[in-house]
Design a protein around this motif. Structure first.
Motif, PDB file in Angstrom:
ATOM      1  N   ALA A 113    -102.705  -4.826 -33.671  1.00 42.05           N
ATOM      2  CA  ALA A 113    -102.232  -6.079 -34.268  1.00 42.05           C
ATOM      3  C   ALA A 113    -102.528  -7.287 -33.379  1.00 42.05           C
ATOM      4  N   ILE A 114    -102.654  -7.085 -32.065  1.00 40.70           N
ATOM      5  CA  ILE A 114    -102.962  -8.214 -31.176  1.00 40.70           C
ATOM      6  C   ILE A 114    -104.468  -8.413 -31.028  1.00 40.70           C
ATOM      7  N   GLY A 115    -105.243  -7.599 -31.740  1.00 44.52           N
ATOM      8  CA  GLY A 115    -106.688  -7.781 -31.731  1.00 44.52           C
ATOM      9  C   GLY A 115    -107.417  -7.013 -30.645  1.00 44.52           C
ATOM     10  N   ALA A 116    -106.714  -6.140 -29.915  1.00 48.21           N
ATOM     11  CA  ALA A 116    -107.360  -5.373 -28.851  1.00 48.21           C
ATOM     12  C   ALA A 116    -108.183  -4.226 -29.433  1.00 48.21           C
ATOM     13  N   ARG A 117    -109.283  -3.919 -28.770  1.00 50.65           N
ATOM     14  CA  ARG A 117    -110.006  -2.690 -29.088  1.00 50.65           C
ATOM     15  C   ARG A 117    -109.279  -1.549 -28.386  1.00 50.65           C
ATOM     16  N   VAL A 118    -108.919  -0.512 -29.131  1.00 49.60           N
ATOM     17  CA  VAL A 118    -108.098   0.574 -28.600  1.00 49.60           C
ATOM     18  C   VAL A 118    -108.926   1.854 -28.509  1.00 49.60           C
ATOM     19  N   ILE A 119    -108.949   2.431 -27.320  1.00 50.42           N
ATOM     20  CA  ILE A 119    -109.624   3.700 -27.073  1.00 50.42           C
ATOM     21  C   ILE A 119    -108.569   4.795 -27.006  1.00 50.42           C
ATOM     22  N   ALA A 145    -106.482  16.781 -34.865  1.00 51.12           N
ATOM     23  CA  ALA A 145    -106.731  16.404 -36.263  1.00 51.12           C
ATOM     24  C   ALA A 145    -105.992  15.111 -36.609  1.00 51.12           C
ATOM     25  N   GLU A 146    -104.768  14.979 -36.105  1.00 50.38           N
ATOM     26  CA  GLU A 146    -104.002  13.752 -36.342  1.00 50.38           C
ATOM     27  C   GLU A 146    -104.652  12.558 -35.653  1.00 50.38           C
ATOM     28  N   MET A 147    -105.176  12.770 -34.435  1.00 46.48           N
ATOM     29  CA  MET A 147    -105.816  11.666 -33.723  1.00 46.48           C
ATOM     30  C   MET A 147    -107.035  11.158 -34.490  1.00 46.48           C
ATOM     31  N   ARG A 148    -107.766  12.064 -35.112  1.00 46.70           N
ATOM     32  CA  ARG A 148    -108.926  11.629 -35.910  1.00 46.70           C
ATOM     33  C   ARG A 148    -108.466  10.822 -37.118  1.00 46.70           C
ATOM     34  N   ARG A 149    -107.363  11.233 -37.734  1.00 45.59           N
ATOM     35  CA  ARG A 149    -106.840  10.477 -38.878  1.00 45.59           C
ATOM     36  C   ARG A 149    -106.328   9.104 -38.431  1.00 45.59           C
ATOM     37  N   LEU A 150    -105.644   9.072 -37.297  1.00 45.99           N
ATOM     38  CA  LEU A 150    -105.153   7.797 -36.783  1.00 45.99           C
ATOM     39  C   LEU A 150    -106.307   6.872 -36.420  1.00 45.99           C
ATOM     40  N   ALA A 151    -107.364   7.433 -35.859  1.00 50.30           N
ATOM     41  CA  ALA A 151    -108.530   6.621 -35.494  1.00 50.30           C
ATOM     42  C   ALA A 151    -109.134   5.958 -36.727  1.00 50.30           C
ATOM     43  N   ARG A 152    -109.216   6.715 -37.816  1.00 48.50           N
ATOM     44  CA  ARG A 152    -109.756   6.148 -39.056  1.00 48.50           C
ATOM     45  C   ARG A 152    -108.814   5.087 -39.623  1.00 48.50           C
ATOM     46  N   ARG A 153    -107.524   5.354 -39.577  1.00 51.55           N
ATOM     47  CA  ARG A 153    -106.557   4.430 -40.178  1.00 51.55           C
ATOM     48  C   ARG A 153    -106.510   3.094 -39.438  1.00 51.55           C
ATOM     49  N   TYR A 154    -106.522   3.149 -38.111  1.00 55.71           N
ATOM     50  CA  TYR A 154    -106.345   1.930 -37.321  1.00 55.71           C
ATOM     51  C   TYR A 154    -107.649   1.369 -36.764  1.00 55.71           C
ATOM     52  N   GLY A 155    -108.768   2.023 -37.048  1.00 56.35           N
ATOM     53  CA  GLY A 155    -110.036   1.547 -36.516  1.00 56.35           C
ATOM     54  C   GLY A 155    -110.145   1.714 -35.013  1.00 56.35           C
ATOM     55  N   LEU A 156    -109.612   2.831 -34.488  1.00 61.74           N
ATOM     56  CA  LEU A 156    -109.633   3.086 -33.062  1.00 61.74           C
ATOM     57  C   LEU A 156    -110.994   3.610 -32.622  1.00 61.74           C
ATOM     58  N   THR A 157    -111.285   3.454 -31.343  1.00 64.21           N
ATOM     59  CA  THR A 157    -112.463   4.078 -30.750  1.00 64.21           C
ATOM     60  C   THR A 157    -112.041   5.426 -30.199  1.00 64.21           C
ATOM     61  N   VAL A 159    -112.650   9.047 -28.437  1.00 62.82           N
ATOM     62  CA  VAL A 159    -113.475   9.898 -27.589  1.00 62.82           C
ATOM     63  C   VAL A 159    -113.075  11.339 -27.919  1.00 62.82           C
ATOM     64  N   ASP A 160    -113.923  12.031 -28.639  1.00 62.19           N
ATOM     65  CA  ASP A 160    -113.577  13.347 -29.186  1.00 62.19           C
ATOM     66  C   ASP A 160    -114.008  14.443 -28.206  1.00 62.19           C
ATOM     67  N   PHE A 161    -113.060  14.882 -27.373  1.00 59.28           N
ATOM     68  CA  PHE A 161    -113.359  15.883 -26.356  1.00 59.28           C
ATOM     69  C   PHE A 161    -113.310  17.324 -26.884  1.00 59.28           C
ATOM     70  N   GLU A 162    -112.593  17.551 -27.982  1.00 57.65           N
ATOM     71  CA  GLU A 162    -112.363  18.930 -28.422  1.00 57.65           C
ATOM     72  C   GLU A 162    -113.645  19.736 -28.589  1.00 57.65           C
ATOM     73  N   PRO A 163    -114.700  19.221 -29.222  1.00 53.57           N
ATOM     74  CA  PRO A 163    -115.892  20.051 -29.435  1.00 53.57           C
ATOM     75  C   PRO A 163    -116.826  20.143 -28.230  1.00 53.57           C
ATOM     76  N   VAL A 164    -116.502  19.491 -27.122  1.00 53.99           N
ATOM     77  CA  VAL A 164    -117.394  19.452 -25.955  1.00 53.99           C
ATOM     78  C   VAL A 164    -116.966  20.532 -24.969  1.00 53.99           C
ATOM     79  N   ALA A 165    -117.754  21.579 -24.839  1.00 53.70           N
ATOM     80  CA  ALA A 165    -117.378  22.727 -24.013  1.00 53.70           C
ATOM     81  C   ALA A 165    -117.156  22.353 -22.551  1.00 53.70           C
ATOM     82  N   ALA A 166    -117.902  21.380 -22.055  1.00 57.90           N
ATOM     83  CA  ALA A 166    -117.783  21.005 -20.644  1.00 57.90           C
ATOM     84  C   ALA A 166    -116.378  20.554 -20.281  1.00 57.90           C
ATOM     85  N   THR A 167    -115.618  20.042 -21.244  1.00 55.59           N
ATOM     86  CA  THR A 167    -114.287  19.515 -20.927  1.00 55.59           C
ATOM     87  C   THR A 167    -113.289  20.621 -20.610  1.00 55.59           C
ATOM     88  N   ALA A 168    -113.608  21.869 -20.919  1.00 55.95           N
ATOM     89  CA  ALA A 168    -112.732  22.996 -20.580  1.00 55.95           C
ATOM     90  C   ALA A 168    -113.296  23.831 -19.441  1.00 55.95           C
TER      91      ALA A 168
END
Length: 281
Positions: A113-119, A145-157, A159-168
Motif C-alpha cells: 500500500a505504501i508503494g514498496a516493491r516487496v520480495i 503454495a500459499e506464498m505463490r498465491r499471495l505473490a499473485r494477489r499482491y504483485g510480490l516479487t 524467489v521460489d526456492f522450493e524447486p531448486v535442489a541446491a537450496t537443500a
C-alpha cells in the motif's frame, strides 16, 4: 544484460527472523552478516545512494514480525522491502495456519500500500535438510503454495526456492540445520539479485552442487552430534518458553549506507569444501 531496465532503489528494508538477521554467517567482528547484508552490498555497488536497514531478529514468528517490525519498516518509507517469515511458525508443535496467513496478508497489504516493491520467498524442504523434522514437510509445501498465491494477489516479487535442489544441499546449511551457512547466505543473496535482474547477476545460484558422500559410521556420528549439540538444546528452550531472540535488538534499525561487497575466510572455506582450493565465491 540491459542495465538500463533495472529500477533504482534508494531505501531497502529487510524484515524477518534469524535468516535475514544473518545467523550462520559470522561477520568476523562478533556479529552476523547474512544474505540481506550481502544482497544490499550487491545492490549498493550499482546505486551508491542506497540506504539499507535490517530489522530482523532471530526466533521471531510471523505475528512478532508483524507487531514489532512492520510499523518501523513502514516508517522508513522503503521503496524495496524483503519479508522472510513463517518458518518459525511451521516448526512449532502448535502451528496455527490461519493465524500465520492472516499475519502474512496484513504485512503484504500494508507494505504494498505504501508503494514498496516487496520480495518474499518459498522455502526448501526442511525434511531434506534435517530428517528429524521430515514430518513437517507437508506444512512447508502448503506454505509455499500459499506464498505463490499471495505473490499473485499482491504483485510480490517471489524467489521460489522450493524447486531448486541446491537450496537443500547440506553445505548450504550450518551445523544446526536450521540456519544457512555462509555459502547458503551467499546463494540467497545471488538469487534475489538474479530475480531483480541486477546488473551482473545471473542464474548460477540454481546450478546443482556437488554431492556430499558419507559412510555409515560418519553419518551416525554426524546425527548423534547434531542431536546432542543442536536438537536437544532447541527442545529445552522450547520447554522453558525461551527464544534465541530474547533480549536481542535489530542489528541495523536505521537506514545506513550499504555494506561493501567482500569475500572473507568463511566464504573461502565453504567454497573450498565444494569446489577445491582454486574456487572462491
Amino acid at each position: 544484460m540491459d542495465t538500463g531496465s533495472f529500477p533504482s532503489y534508494l531505501r531497502y528494508v529487510a524484515i524477518g527472523d534469524s535468516q535475514t538477521e544473518g545467523i550462520g554467517d559470522p561477520d568476523g567482528a562478533g556479529g552476523h552478516r547474512g544474505w540481506a547484508d550481502r544482497f544490499a552490498a550487491l545492490l549498493g555497488a550499482g546505486t551508491p545512494a542506497l540506504r539499507y536497514a535490517n530489522l530482523a531478529i532471530r526466533g521471531r514468528r510471523a505475528a512478532q514480525i508483524r507487531s514489532e517490525q512492520l510499523a518501523p519498516a513502514v516508517a522508513l518509507r522503503p521503496d524495496l522491502v524483503s519479508v522472510m517469515a513463517g518458518m518459525n511458525d511451521i516448526i512449532r508443535p502448535r502451528f496455527d495456519r490461519a493465524a500465520l496467513l492472516d499475519d502474512l496478508h496484513a504485512m503484504f497489504d500494508e507494505l504494498t500500500a505504501i508503494g514498496a516493491r516487496v520480495i518474499t520467498f518459498t522455502y526448501p524442504d526442511i525434511g531434506g535438510v534435517a530428517p528429524f523434522v521430515r514430518p513437517l514437510s507437508p506444512r512447508v509445501r502448503e506454505l509455499n503454495a500459499e506464498m505463490r498465491r499471495l505473490a499473485r494477489r499482491y504483485g510480490l516479487t517471489l524467489v521460489d526456492f522450493e524447486p531448486v535442489a541446491a537450496t537443500a544441499h547440506p553445505l548450504v546449511w550450518s551445523a544446526d540445520r536450521l540456519h544457512l551457512s555462509p555459502l547458503g547466505h551467499d546463494l540467497v543473496a545471488r538469487a534475489v539479485a538474479d530475480i531483480l535482474t541486477l546488473p551482473g547477476a545471473d542464474a548460477t545460484w540454481r546450478d546443482p552442487l556437488p554431492p556430499v558422500r558419507r559412510g555409515v559410521a560418519e553419518t551416525v556420528v554426524a546425527e548423534l552430534t547434531w542431536t546432542t549439540q543442536h536438537m536437544l538444546p532447541w527442545i529445552a528452550r522450547r520447554v522453558r518458553g525461551r527464544s534465541s531472540g530474547t533480549g536481542v535488538q535489530p542489528k541495523r534499525p536505521d537506514l545506513l549506507p550499504a555494506p561493501i561487497c567482500r569475500t572473507d575466510e568463511a566464504d573461502t572455506q565453504a567454497a573450498t569444501q565444494l569446489f577445491g582450493p582454486a574456487h572462491t565465491l
